[in-house]
Design an enzyme around this catalytic site. Structure first.
Site, PDB file in Angstrom:
ATOM      1  CG  HIS A 123     -20.074  -6.473   6.075  1.00 45.24           C
ATOM      2  ND1 HIS A 123     -20.768  -6.699   7.237  1.00 45.24           N
ATOM      3  CD2 HIS A 123     -20.985  -6.013   5.182  1.00 45.24           C
ATOM      4  CE1 HIS A 123     -22.039  -6.389   7.064  1.00 45.24           C
ATOM      5  NE2 HIS A 123     -22.204  -5.973   5.822  1.00 45.24           N
ATOM      6  CG  ASP A 200     -17.387 -12.206   4.766  1.00 44.59           C
ATOM      7  OD1 ASP A 200     -18.199 -12.767   4.007  1.00 44.59           O
ATOM      8  OD2 ASP A 200     -17.607 -11.100   5.290  1.00 44.59           O
ATOM      9  CD  GLN A 203     -21.015  -8.883  -1.457  1.00 46.58           C
ATOM     10  OE1 GLN A 203     -21.349  -9.114  -2.623  1.00 46.58           O
ATOM     11  NE2 GLN A 203     -21.850  -8.341  -0.592  1.00 46.58           N
ATOM     12  CE  LYS A 226     -24.633 -10.249   1.817  1.00 41.47           C
ATOM     13  NZ  LYS A 226     -25.067  -8.876   1.619  1.00 41.47           N
ATOM     14  CB  CYS A 364     -22.055  -2.847   6.673  1.00 36.10           C
ATOM     15  SG  CYS A 364     -23.778  -2.645   7.062  1.00 36.10           S
TER      16      CYS A 364
HETATM   17  N1  PLP Z   1     -19.689  -9.834   4.710  1.00 37.52           N
HETATM   18  C1  PLP Z   1     -19.775  -9.199   3.530  1.00 37.52           C
HETATM   19  C2  PLP Z   1     -18.552  -9.050   2.681  1.00 37.52           C
HETATM   20  C3  PLP Z   1     -21.009  -8.681   3.113  1.00 37.52           C
HETATM   21  O1  PLP Z   1     -21.104  -8.048   1.952  1.00 37.52           O
HETATM   22  C4  PLP Z   1     -22.142  -8.850   3.955  1.00 37.52           C
HETATM   23  C5  PLP Z   1     -23.441  -8.282   3.579  1.00 37.52           C
HETATM   24  O2  PLP Z   1     -23.538  -7.281   2.924  1.00 37.52           O
HETATM   25  C6  PLP Z   1     -21.986  -9.531   5.148  1.00 37.52           C
HETATM   26  C7  PLP Z   1     -20.749 -10.018   5.494  1.00 37.52           C
HETATM   27  C8  PLP Z   1     -23.130  -9.758   6.089  1.00 37.52           C
HETATM   28  O3  PLP Z   1     -24.050 -10.618   5.524  1.00 37.52           O
HETATM   29  P1  PLP Z   1     -25.435 -10.937   6.268  1.00 37.52           P
HETATM   30  O4  PLP Z   1     -26.040  -9.603   6.590  1.00 37.52           O
HETATM   31  O5  PLP Z   1     -26.217 -11.705   5.255  1.00 37.52           O
HETATM   32  O6  PLP Z   1     -25.124 -11.716   7.477  1.00 37.52           O
END
Ligand code: PLP
Length: 407
Positions: A123, A200, A203, A226, A364
């Site tokens: 992401h 990270d 997900q 999430k 993203c």
């Molecule tokens: N990393 C992953 C794999 C994501 O799917 C997302 C959000 O879609 C993020 C990071 C960023 O999360 P946040 O916008 O809640 O900080």
């Protein structure tokens, strides 16, 4: 025993909503999940009964709010099996947690020419902070590629690590490809070279259980919203020895021990990384969300979502022109797809008019789109409250869009 989905759905008020006079089919859970009443009520209860700024107050309400916030931290600790609550830092979410590490770890541990290794399926929040570090410190970014099925070429990692490698930062599960990466293996390889690993978990935390000690991961990050919690709160887990070794991220109240104009000493963990008034209402609501998830059981959630996923892929595969983006056998509960030459936005708009919420675009993760030579995908992502009937509605909606565009 299967989940009682009807009962679960009753806990989520928004799921009874109608969109354009059609029942809402909410399949955008990878972007954010809906909230159960217990979470919504926890927020109201916090502001009605327990609202006072925490940590610095001697008065009753402040102590009550402080206890609730610290109990929430302990609950997060237990949820991810961290060794100590000192290793649990509340942040605004995954993005802020990664930025914290990129700043505090990056600025203190990296010099010009040092390397950070990420993957091709990250992401943007696990790409851009490292590019910002690159512009501050002159580090370089290396990328573990994935194959045509969206499976990470983990065997490349071994070859990519050099004495200049300072950190490996990869996602546990891809938000576009659904791939679940072999994180334990990645950590093993990196640790064999004394390289720490950030994972990270945005997900993964909502979908299957994570044990940070078993993984032996150095940093693990996720977002509350999430995992059925509120927006604006997330978690950075860090091994105590790392969090002790790196400097504060932001300066302000809470994070100090003593301030004079000449010198400031910093507070102990975890407060060293929590400058300013923390989101103590958010933390307690996140804790309620984690309790809710525990009550349903992550194993049950995982099983249910996998059934939905396999059902969706089987039914969707029957649609003419269907192309799945991401075919890893190890996958989490989402499906990214394209149908013929229908633009994802057109597909998303037609589905929207049918009350079906999916996400369209690059999610993203533009480098993933670049790898496949596409502009974007349509993504349907599942949560514990989704049903096979909703997938039938999705499939019928996709068919309708296909006929509109191709006939
Ligand atoms: N990393 C992953 C794999 C994501 O799917 C997302 C959000 O879609 C993020 C990071 C960023 O999360 P946040 O916008 O809640 O900080």
């Amino acid at each position: 025993m299967g989940l009682d989905i009807n009962k679960i759905r009753q806990d989520f008020p928004i799921l009874t909503k109608e969109i354009y006079k059609k029942p809402l089919v909410y399949l955008d859970n990878a972007a954010t999940t809906q909230k159960p009443l217990c979470v919504i009520e926890k927020i109201t209860e916090g502001y009605c009964n327990c609202n006072a700024n925490i940590h610095r107050g001697v008065h009753f309400l402040s102590q009550m709010a402080t206890e609730a916030h610290e109990a929430a931290r302990e609950n997060v600790r237990s949820f991810i099996n961290a060794a100590s609550a000192r290793e649990v830092i509340f942040t605004r979410g995954t993005t802020e947690a990664i930025n914290l590490v990129a700043s505090s770890f990056g600025d203190s541990q990296c010099s010009e020419g040092d390397e950070i290794i990420i993957s091709q399926m990250e992401h943007h929040s696990n790409i851009v902070p490292w590019q910002l570090l690159q512009s501050r410190k002159g580090t370089t970014l290396k990328v573990i590629p994935f194959d045509e099925n969206g499976i990470l070429k983990v065997e490349e990692l071994e070859k990519m690590i050099t004495p200049k490698t300072k950190l490996v930062s990869v996602t546990h599960a891809s938000n576009t490809l659904a791939t679940v990466n072999p994180i334990k293996e990645i950590i093993r390889i990196a640790h064999a070279h004394d390289v720490p690993v950030l994972v990270d978990g945005a997900q993964s935390i909502p979908h299957f259980s994570v044990d940070v000690q078993d993984l032996d991961v150095d940093f693990y990050v996720f977002s509350g919203h999430k995992v059925y919690g509120p927006t604006g709160i997330g978690v950075l887990y860090g091994k105590e020895r790392w969090l002790d070794a790196i400097p504060p991220y932001q300066g302000g109240g809470e994070m100090i021990k003593k301030v004079t104009f000449e010198k400031t000493t910093f507070n102990e963990l975890p407060f060293k990384f929590e400058a300013g008034t923390p989101d103590y209402i958010g933390s307690t609501a996140l804790s309620a969300a984690l309790d809710y998830v525990k009550g349903i059981g992550l194993e049950n959630i995982s099983k249910h979502e996998h059934e939905l996923l396999e059902y969706a892929r089987t039914r969707m595969a029957e649609i003419e022109g269907m192309r799945f983006i991401g075919n890893s056998p190890q996958r989490s509960g989402l499906v990214s797809f394209l149908v013929g030459d229908i633009h994802p936005y057109d597909m998303g708009s037609i589905l929207d008019k049918l009350g079906i919420a999916v996400r369209t675009g690059h999610h993203c993760a533009e480098p993933v789109m670049q790898a496949f030579g596409i502009e974007g995908t349509v993504r349907a992502s599942f949560a514990m409250y989704n049903t096979k009937e909703e997938i039938d509605t999705l499939v019928a909606g996709i068919e309708r869009a296909r006929k509109m565009f191709h006939h």
